[in-house]
Design a protein around this motif. Sequence first.
Motif, PDB file in Angstrom:
ATOM      1  N   SER A 161       3.278   2.036  -3.840  1.00 31.66           N
ATOM      2  CA  SER A 161       2.583   3.233  -4.342  1.00 31.66           C
ATOM      3  C   SER A 161       3.554   4.378  -4.571  1.00 31.66           C
ATOM      4  O   SER A 161       3.433   5.143  -5.537  1.00 31.66           O
ATOM      5  CB  SER A 161       1.509   3.677  -3.346  1.00 31.66           C
ATOM      6  OG  SER A 161       0.524   2.670  -3.208  1.00 31.66           O
ATOM      7  N   ALA A 169       0.398   8.201  -0.505  1.00 35.75           N
ATOM      8  CA  ALA A 169       1.312   7.319   0.218  1.00 35.75           C
ATOM      9  C   ALA A 169       2.334   8.131   1.000  1.00 35.75           C
ATOM     10  O   ALA A 169       2.698   7.767   2.134  1.00 35.75           O
ATOM     11  CB  ALA A 169       1.998   6.382  -0.768  1.00 35.75           C
ATOM     12  N   GLN A 207       0.812  -1.233   0.000  1.00 30.25           N
ATOM     13  CA  GLN A 207       0.000   0.000   0.000  1.00 30.25           C
ATOM     14  C   GLN A 207       0.838   1.273   0.000  1.00 30.25           C
ATOM     15  O   GLN A 207       0.375   2.296  -0.482  1.00 30.25           O
ATOM     16  CB  GLN A 207      -0.918   0.020   1.218  1.00 30.25           C
ATOM     17  CG  GLN A 207      -1.875  -1.156   1.297  1.00 30.25           C
ATOM     18  CD  GLN A 207      -2.915  -1.122   0.177  1.00 30.25           C
ATOM     19  OE1 GLN A 207      -3.254  -0.056  -0.335  1.00 30.25           O
ATOM     20  NE2 GLN A 207      -3.383  -2.299  -0.248  1.00 30.25           N
ATOM     21  N   MET A 208       2.119   1.166   0.488  1.00 35.22           N
ATOM     22  CA  MET A 208       2.869   2.412   0.611  1.00 35.22           C
ATOM     23  C   MET A 208       4.071   2.443  -0.307  1.00 35.22           C
ATOM     24  O   MET A 208       4.210   3.340  -1.155  1.00 35.22           O
ATOM     25  CB  MET A 208       3.323   2.614   2.061  1.00 35.22           C
ATOM     26  CG  MET A 208       4.017   3.932   2.328  1.00 35.22           C
ATOM     27  SD  MET A 208       4.347   4.137   4.072  1.00 35.22           S
ATOM     28  CE  MET A 208       2.678   4.215   4.685  1.00 35.22           C
ATOM     29  N   ALA A 221       0.674   9.520   4.099  1.00 34.65           N
ATOM     30  CA  ALA A 221       0.473   8.453   5.083  1.00 34.65           C
ATOM     31  C   ALA A 221       1.791   8.084   5.738  1.00 34.65           C
ATOM     32  O   ALA A 221       1.858   7.835   6.955  1.00 34.65           O
ATOM     33  CB  ALA A 221      -0.154   7.244   4.405  1.00 34.65           C
ATOM     34  N   LEU A 222       2.857   8.050   4.912  1.00 35.28           N
ATOM     35  CA  LEU A 222       4.163   7.715   5.480  1.00 35.28           C
ATOM     36  C   LEU A 222       4.615   8.791   6.464  1.00 35.28           C
ATOM     37  O   LEU A 222       5.141   8.481   7.533  1.00 35.28           O
ATOM     38  CB  LEU A 222       5.183   7.560   4.353  1.00 35.28           C
ATOM     39  CG  LEU A 222       6.618   7.243   4.777  1.00 35.28           C
ATOM     40  CD1 LEU A 222       6.676   5.911   5.529  1.00 35.28           C
ATOM     41  CD2 LEU A 222       7.549   7.217   3.563  1.00 35.28           C
TER      42      LEU A 222
END
Lengths: 220, 915
Positions: free
Chosen positions: A62, A74, A58-59, A77-78
């Motif tokens: 991406s 991403a 997902q990260m 979110a990171l």
Amino acid sequence: MGDPVVLITGVLSLLFTILVLSYVVGDNPAFRLAIYAFIGVAAGYVTAIVLLQVIANQMIFSLLSGDLFKQLVAGSALLLGLILFAKVSPRTEWFARPVVAFLVGTGAAAAVAGAMLGTIYPQTMASIDIFGQDDPLKKLEGAVVLAGTVATLAYFQFTLVGKTTPTGNRGWVMRIVAFVGQVFIAITLGALFAGAFSAALTALIDRVESIVLFFDQFLH
Amino acid sequence: MADILCPVCGKANPEGSEICQYCGALLKNRGTEPLAPIHPGEMPTPKKTSELERTLPGWLRNIRKGDNSQAQTTASPEQPAQNEQPAPPPAAPPPPPPKKDEPPVDLLAGLSQSDEEEEEVPDWLASLKTNLPGGSVPAPEPAATEAEQPADWLAALQGDSPSQQPAPDLPAADSGVGSGSFSFNQAEESSQQASDDTPDWMAALNNPPAQNTPAPVQPAPTEPASGGTDLPDWLGSLGNEAPQQPAAGAAPTADDLPSDGDLSGWFSGLDNAGSAPAAAPAGPAGDLPDWMAGLGEAQAAPPQMPVENTPAESTQTPSAPAMSEPASPAEASDDGLPDWLAAAVADKTSDEAPPVEPAASAKAFSTGALEEVNLGANDAAQVPDWMAGLGGSTVPETTTAQPEQPVAPPIEPAPAPGVSGADNLDWLSELAAGTPAPSQNEPAPAAMESAPPAAPQQPAPSFEAPTPQAETPPPAATPAFENNQNLDSILSMDMPDWLAGFTPTETDAAKTPAGQPGAAPAADADLSPASLPSWVQAMRPMEAVISGAEGGEEDQNVEKEGPLAGLRSVLPAHTEAPGSRKPKAYSIKLQVDATQQAQAALLENLIASEAESQPIVTPKRVVTIRPLRWIIAAVLLLAVLIPAVLGLSFFPAPSQEPENEIGKFHSLVESLPDGGPVLLVFDYQPGYAGELEQAASPVVRHLVDKNMRLALVSSSPTGVLMSENMMDRIQAELSNENKPPYPAGDKYVDLGYLPGGEAGIQVFANNPRVLGNDYTGEPGQDLWNTQALAGISKLSDFGTLIVLTDNPDTGRMWIEQTGQALQGQPMLMIVSAQAEPMIRPYYDSGQIHGMISGLAGGTVYEEFTKRPGQASQYWDSYGASMIAAELLVIVGGAWALVEHLRTRRMEQQLEEDEA
């Protein structure tokens, strides 16, 4: 039983089942060993799942992809995830508060909105609609549901007003209604207990059946 | 002691307080109530001086109250004098008779007493006192009459007078016009005796009588020198005329009077009309206007009131002796003259002393105007008509004796005999004929100021004009007339005129004993004290009272400036402003009622209980009966093992009801098009895999049999393992059945773990493509491009959503978050038996369209699919163990009941044994 994997899996299943069932004689190291093994395996498995499916797929993938939108999402979110590491130290704990607030806020908002639209309103309307049906039994069912709901809520009404305040006792009307609600609660808890017992009994049957199956396959 | 209630705050204050101790408001009206002014033309209304009490300030009244006891003893001889009033007009109602027993209400009552109590008398005052006949003159009476006389009449009279002279100096003119019947010898002698002890000015005051003692006709040569410089011309001339007055008075013959040819016609007519013998003032009468001449003629009539002219009059002003000649009471008659005028006439007639003093009095007021009058007296031909008429009157000297009365001289001149009546004015003719003189022409008020000793001579004070006292022989001219000469010297100094006329009068009046023969009779009641307003009249005598009481009061302040200068305690001694008074003292003690105290006690107990250490209650150890636990475990194991080992089938499968949740579930799956996409959510824990796999396996197999494209997702990390295990189980079944496997990617896709809880579910419901990578495949592989998810872009693209969960909360989350996103697509639930009670309401409400719960539901669903599976295999064991469990519950209940009864019986037995 030619497949060693199936054999080893069968043996371990039998072993851990016996270790868990050893709890019949009380808490023992065999039971604890089985529990620790399950917890360790579950935690490892969850970590692997999160690393692979969340962090990697997902990260990282991406960020490595060419899609700018995915990269921005991403990357954000990171960044928020890295800020959460500030909770490790009390000195930097304040820095992660906004991220925690964001998580809690979004989760609460989703829960409240879902509860309003998915539970409270539909359930209320459903309880009302019961009385609109032609079937007398349905109306009776609706009356029971209504009485059970009111009586159950009345049971949790602990506010005292008027003359009963000094004594701390409910009035006779409220005592009756609360008793009815208490009956409904008892039935509900009994049903839940029966369901839990049924689920546990099914698991027991499954384990016993697996042991029987193992021995059946091992013997045959 | 009665308290005084404050009219503002209503609180009680100690008696005698004038200012409220709480709010600072005035408890009493400290201000005086001014009397109604008397306008020109109005007759003076006789009043009791007690009525003037209200005009006094509160402190004065208090003083009066404090002196009541003394006043009662001393004021008794004075009280009659207080009530002496000028004869009221016939229409005036008589005032109520005074009460003898009640304390003196007259503010002058204590005046004599205060004078008696005076210990120290200034030298000059002592000299004046010695000059007075008898040494002192009762003083208070003038104030009693003064209070009734307004000041307005004086102004009106001035306006009417032809001379328009200033008030203080006119007495000289009065004396000049006046009478010649004054007896100044005694005053002269006494003044000479006292001249050694008096100051210079006082000596000068005493000396003039010696100079003026010559013949009354002598024009007083020294007067112009002494007083003419300080006094106005007219007054000086009037003073020069004074020596001629005694001559006129002594020999009131027609020879002394100006001839008719010298007098104006009206004056002569006035003279004819008058019967008074006073022709002596004919000299000055020549300058008098006609109206004055007529007035003098009218005054020549016998006075109705006793002569009140006293030496005090003369001591007040140098010209006082001129008016102090009392008319003989025998001459008094009811001829219509006003009281004051009658009194003035009586004054003149009573004072039979040779008019020695007029020279002195004239000297004191020797002004230019008086000189003119004097000259007129010398030369009758130069006397104007009005003055000639004035000279014919014998009364005018009583009025001109008042230094404060500027209009007195022109009023009182007697009509000259030789004045022809052709020039008489009508009103003057009437006046000469004996009509009551209007108040405008009254000279009496000024004369009454200086007539204090009349009180003791009138035992029955009354406002009725003709009294027996009026018939008493008037006292002879007192030595106080000698003071007229001294007063000349006083006036010759720079002393103000008003002081020159004021101070000696007071002192003399204070020192004159009431019963002295030299004191003028109570005729001063006829002398209206109109020169001062009523409130001032009411205030003046109180000086004496205050002086008598000041010894006992420490806080008396003497006013040093302003109109109240010299007065004591006129203003309240409270100098602090009301705003600066001591603030209220508020108690700092907390006012707590019973309820608050009870609440405070309750709070205190709560706090105290928190501080007390609570004993740690060790939890009661639960005693487990291991054999019982083993028995139950053995029973259940046997119930499970026996059917499983023996393969018995005791319990039939549950009935299939297509209308229930399981039947609907099956119908929906059956209604799905083959090969259609179905979303399977594996959200149950591994511990419940034995149950949920038995319930979900028939459904998944059914889907696989329908070749449905499956998308597997889990909101729990362990759910991924469950989905994989499920698919492996299906693959194994297919393998056992020699059916083609159900390949991943083409037939099913495992979307993996969906993080975020409810928020993640909501995001997934809105956009299923957030989960894109299959960890089982190549990294970065887009699962949405697989065959299984072909054509799927949103949640509603799935033919149905099947949630497999053992947790009711998880099932509720999927229902709540995906209900709107499904857009009418059916949602099915495969739940654990323990979650069924919580999920069933959603089925009843229609939010989920089918539900399979536990092993029983799986068994039923296998019945629907006609494909028996492990669920049916477990059913007997499940049935047997459920029966065993039920038996255990029943046996356990029975055991508990028996145990309870047994325990109860044992307790009863123990109680009986103890009993």
